[in-house]
Design a protein around this motif. Structure first.
Motif, PDB file in Angstrom:
ATOM      1  N   GLU A  12      -0.984  -1.598  -3.581  1.00  0.00           N
ATOM      2  CA  GLU A  12      -0.309  -2.795  -4.069  1.00  0.00           C
ATOM      3  C   GLU A  12       1.173  -2.790  -3.692  1.00  0.00           C
ATOM      4  N   ARG A  13       1.781  -1.604  -3.831  1.00  0.00           N
ATOM      5  CA  ARG A  13       3.222  -1.529  -3.506  1.00  0.00           C
ATOM      6  C   ARG A  13       3.468  -1.833  -2.034  1.00  0.00           C
ATOM      7  N   PHE A  14       2.687  -1.215  -1.198  1.00  0.00           N
ATOM      8  CA  PHE A  14       2.830  -1.413   0.240  1.00  0.00           C
ATOM      9  C   PHE A  14       2.629  -2.888   0.596  1.00  0.00           C
ATOM     10  N   ASN A  15       1.574  -3.452   0.046  1.00  0.00           N
ATOM     11  CA  ASN A  15       1.272  -4.846   0.343  1.00  0.00           C
ATOM     12  C   ASN A  15       2.347  -5.803  -0.147  1.00  0.00           C
ATOM     13  N   SER A  16       2.845  -5.537  -1.355  1.00  0.00           N
ATOM     14  CA  SER A  16       3.827  -6.494  -1.870  1.00  0.00           C
ATOM     15  C   SER A  16       5.154  -6.368  -1.130  1.00  0.00           C
ATOM     16  N   ILE A  17       5.485  -5.161  -0.660  1.00  0.00           N
ATOM     17  CA  ILE A  17       6.711  -5.010   0.135  1.00  0.00           C
ATOM     18  C   ILE A  17       6.584  -5.844   1.414  1.00  0.00           C
ATOM     19  N   LEU A  18       5.424  -5.697   2.075  1.00  0.00           N
ATOM     20  CA  LEU A  18       5.225  -6.444   3.321  1.00  0.00           C
ATOM     21  C   LEU A  18       5.202  -7.946   3.075  1.00  0.00           C
ATOM     22  N   LYS A  19       4.549  -8.308   1.987  1.00  0.00           N
ATOM     23  CA  LYS A  19       4.449  -9.742   1.689  1.00  0.00           C
ATOM     24  C   LYS A  19       5.842 -10.335   1.459  1.00  0.00           C
ATOM     25  N   ASN A  20       6.677  -9.605   0.735  1.00  0.00           N
ATOM     26  CA  ASN A  20       8.041 -10.083   0.501  1.00  0.00           C
ATOM     27  C   ASN A  20       8.804 -10.206   1.808  1.00  0.00           C
ATOM     28  N   LEU A  21       8.623  -9.202   2.651  1.00  0.00           N
ATOM     29  CA  LEU A  21       9.330  -9.222   3.938  1.00  0.00           C
ATOM     30  C   LEU A  21       8.944 -10.446   4.760  1.00  0.00           C
ATOM     31  N   LEU A  22       7.657 -10.777   4.686  1.00  0.00           N
ATOM     32  CA  LEU A  22       7.139 -11.840   5.564  1.00  0.00           C
ATOM     33  C   LEU A  22       7.250 -13.235   4.955  1.00  0.00           C
ATOM     34  N   GLU A  23       7.785 -13.286   3.752  1.00  0.00           N
ATOM     35  CA  GLU A  23       7.811 -14.560   3.042  1.00  0.00           C
ATOM     36  C   GLU A  23       8.469 -15.681   3.863  1.00  0.00           C
ATOM     37  N   ASN A  24       9.561 -15.340   4.504  1.00  0.00           N
ATOM     38  CA  ASN A  24      10.279 -16.381   5.253  1.00  0.00           C
ATOM     39  C   ASN A  24      10.008 -16.362   6.748  1.00  0.00           C
ATOM     40  N   SER A  25       8.968 -15.646   7.144  1.00  0.00           N
ATOM     41  CA  SER A  25       8.674 -15.619   8.589  1.00  0.00           C
ATOM     42  C   SER A  25       8.088 -16.974   8.999  1.00  0.00           C
ATOM     43  N   PRO A  26       8.232 -17.337  10.266  1.00  0.00           N
ATOM     44  CA  PRO A  26       7.761 -18.650  10.698  1.00  0.00           C
ATOM     45  C   PRO A  26       6.253 -18.801  10.544  1.00  0.00           C
ATOM     46  N   LYS A  27       5.856 -19.980  10.137  1.00  0.00           N
ATOM     47  CA  LYS A  27       4.430 -20.213   9.889  1.00  0.00           C
ATOM     48  C   LYS A  27       3.818 -21.010  11.045  1.00  0.00           C
ATOM     49  N   GLN A  28       2.491 -20.929  11.128  1.00  0.00           N
ATOM     50  CA  GLN A  28       1.793 -21.690  12.169  1.00  0.00           C
ATOM     51  C   GLN A  28       2.012 -23.186  11.970  1.00  0.00           C
ATOM     52  N   PHE A  69      -5.344 -16.472  12.734  1.00  0.00           N
ATOM     53  CA  PHE A  69      -4.563 -15.460  12.020  1.00  0.00           C
ATOM     54  C   PHE A  69      -4.222 -15.956  10.625  1.00  0.00           C
ATOM     55  N   ASP A  70      -4.614 -15.172   9.641  1.00  0.00           N
ATOM     56  CA  ASP A  70      -4.303 -15.513   8.260  1.00  0.00           C
ATOM     57  C   ASP A  70      -3.525 -14.331   7.683  1.00  0.00           C
ATOM     58  N   GLN A  71      -2.275 -14.606   7.320  1.00  0.00           N
ATOM     59  CA  GLN A  71      -1.364 -13.523   6.944  1.00  0.00           C
ATOM     60  C   GLN A  71      -1.899 -12.656   5.795  1.00  0.00           C
ATOM     61  N   GLU A  72      -2.468 -13.330   4.814  1.00  0.00           N
ATOM     62  CA  GLU A  72      -2.926 -12.573   3.640  1.00  0.00           C
ATOM     63  C   GLU A  72      -4.100 -11.647   3.990  1.00  0.00           C
ATOM     64  N   SER A  73      -5.071 -12.207   4.727  1.00  0.00           N
ATOM     65  CA  SER A  73      -6.209 -11.380   5.143  1.00  0.00           C
ATOM     66  C   SER A  73      -5.721 -10.221   5.996  1.00  0.00           C
ATOM     67  N   TYR A  74      -4.768 -10.533   6.849  1.00  0.00           N
ATOM     68  CA  TYR A  74      -4.241  -9.501   7.746  1.00  0.00           C
ATOM     69  C   TYR A  74      -3.577  -8.378   6.948  1.00  0.00           C
ATOM     70  N   LEU A  75      -2.697  -8.740   6.033  1.00  0.00           N
ATOM     71  CA  LEU A  75      -1.987  -7.719   5.262  1.00  0.00           C
ATOM     72  C   LEU A  75      -2.950  -6.879   4.431  1.00  0.00           C
ATOM     73  N   ASN A  76      -3.920  -7.554   3.810  1.00  0.00           N
ATOM     74  CA  ASN A  76      -4.905  -6.793   3.031  1.00  0.00           C
ATOM     75  C   ASN A  76      -5.729  -5.895   3.947  1.00  0.00           C
ATOM     76  N   GLY A  77      -6.101  -6.430   5.086  1.00  0.00           N
ATOM     77  CA  GLY A  77      -6.945  -5.677   6.014  1.00  0.00           C
ATOM     78  C   GLY A  77      -6.260  -4.471   6.621  1.00  0.00           C
ATOM     79  N   LEU A  78      -4.941  -4.461   6.596  1.00  0.00           N
ATOM     80  CA  LEU A  78      -4.221  -3.329   7.164  1.00  0.00           C
ATOM     81  C   LEU A  78      -4.525  -2.025   6.440  1.00  0.00           C
TER      82      LEU A  78
END
Ligand SMILES: Nc1nc2c(ncn2[C@@H]2O[C@H](COP(=O)(O)OP(=O)(O)OP(=O)(O)O)[C@@H](O)[C@H]2O)c(=O)[nH]1
Ligand SMILES: [Mg+2]
Length: 299
Positions: free
Chosen positions: A73-89, A281-290
């Protein structure tokens, strides 16, 4: 959605195994030792998350956590926060041009994209604008027979811009939903070939501005993908990345620096050689799948 997640999970098997290998001994730990962090850092670098992103993650993990001691959870939420403002499709344009260096999967991806749009009920036309490899047209013809998309090719022409012009004109006249242009592989240090790409885009722009350019990068090439994206962008604006051959690599973390450091959205990942081996590409599936094979992780 489930199948999208499942396929993303499958495509990330090797990457996940690499990361899990390092994470395995960390399960249950609230604070990570210097050794743990070093091992983790090494593994994230090897999984191609890039130095910048890895540093941020490690720094965050060094902080004592009050809310959770679950590393996933920690790893995922760190990445999710980082990617929050990344450009979207963005929504797909009518004309989609596929570019990239040799052998990264442009032709296969063009055909797969056709199948993907067809599945959505859209009709597609593929323009074979690779005049360098004789086999390229044949390759697309086989896909076209198999998948039933229309194909515009001209084996007699050595001018990819004119083939692209004819193909797009034909597609617009026929009200085709998606016109996909497959281009020849080229190295970014080949000035002539890069200028040819600029010309193709310019010529197509005369008939429509509704065009997006996607760069295919082979996930196995790791950080080289970053260089390719930067170099191609010096010639033509790249709207997004298609990460191919994710099924064959443990370096699947590359999507993260692509989004974070280059600011480019990833649109698809390729996970095999068959027509349906292309996943949006779906960011959430990707992050979880990592790191996890389960859909149940909540961030
Ligand atoms: N495993 C796997 N193989 C792939 C994937 N995408 C493409 N390939 C394979 O990679 C090889 C090269 O693919 P092409 O589509 O011909 O690559 P290209 O970029 O068009 O090549 P050039 O036109 O020569 O530059 C082929 O054997 C494809 O089947 C993928 O996502 N996974
Ligand atoms: Mg090709």
């Amino acid at each position: 959605m489930f199948s999208l997640f499942k396929k993303t999970i499958q495509g990330l098997t090797k990457t996940r195994n690499r990361i899990k290998h390092a994470f395995g001994s960390l399960i249950g730990k609230k604070y990570l030792s210097e050794d743990d962090l070093e091992m983790l850092e090494d593994c994230l670098i090897q999984a191609d998350l890039g130095w910048e992103t890895t540093d941020v993650i490690i720094d965050e993990l060094k902080k004592p956590s009050s809310n959770s001691n679950n590393w996933e959870e920690r790893f995922n939420s760190i990445l999710k926060n980082l990617l929050e403002n990344s450009p979207k499709q963005k929504p797909f344009a009518q004309v989609l041009m596929i570019v990239g260096i040799n052998g990264t999967g442009k032709t296969t991806t063009s055909a797969k994209m056709s199948a993907w749009f067809k599945e959505k009920g859209e009709n597609t036309l593929l323009v074979a604008a690779d005049t360098y490899r004789a086999a390229a047209v044949e390759q697309l013809r086989q896909w076209s027979n198999k998948l039933g998309f229309q194909l515009v090719a001209n084996e007699k022409s050595a001018d990819p811009a004119s083939i692209a012009f004819d193909g797009v004109t034909s597609g617009l006249t026929k009200n085709i939903d998606r016109i996909i242009i497959d281009t020849a592989g080229r190295l970014h240090n080949s000035e002539n070939l890069m200028q040819e790409l600029v010309k193709i885009k310019k010529v197509v722009n005369r008939i429509t501005t509704d065009i997006q350019t996607f760069l295919t990068v082979d996930a196995n090439t790791g950080q080289n993908a970053m260089t390719q994206a930067k170099e191609f962008s010096n010639y033509i604006p790249i709207d997004g990345i298609i990460l191919t051959k994710m099924d064959g690599t443990a370096k699947g973390g590359i999507a993260i620096p692509i989004m974070l450091e280059l600011g480019l959205p990833v649109y698809f990942i390729g996970v095999g050689e068959q027509a349906n081996d292309l996943i949006l590409f779906d960011q959430e599936s990707y992050l979880n799948g990592l790191i996890s094979e389960k859909e149940s992780i909540k961030i």
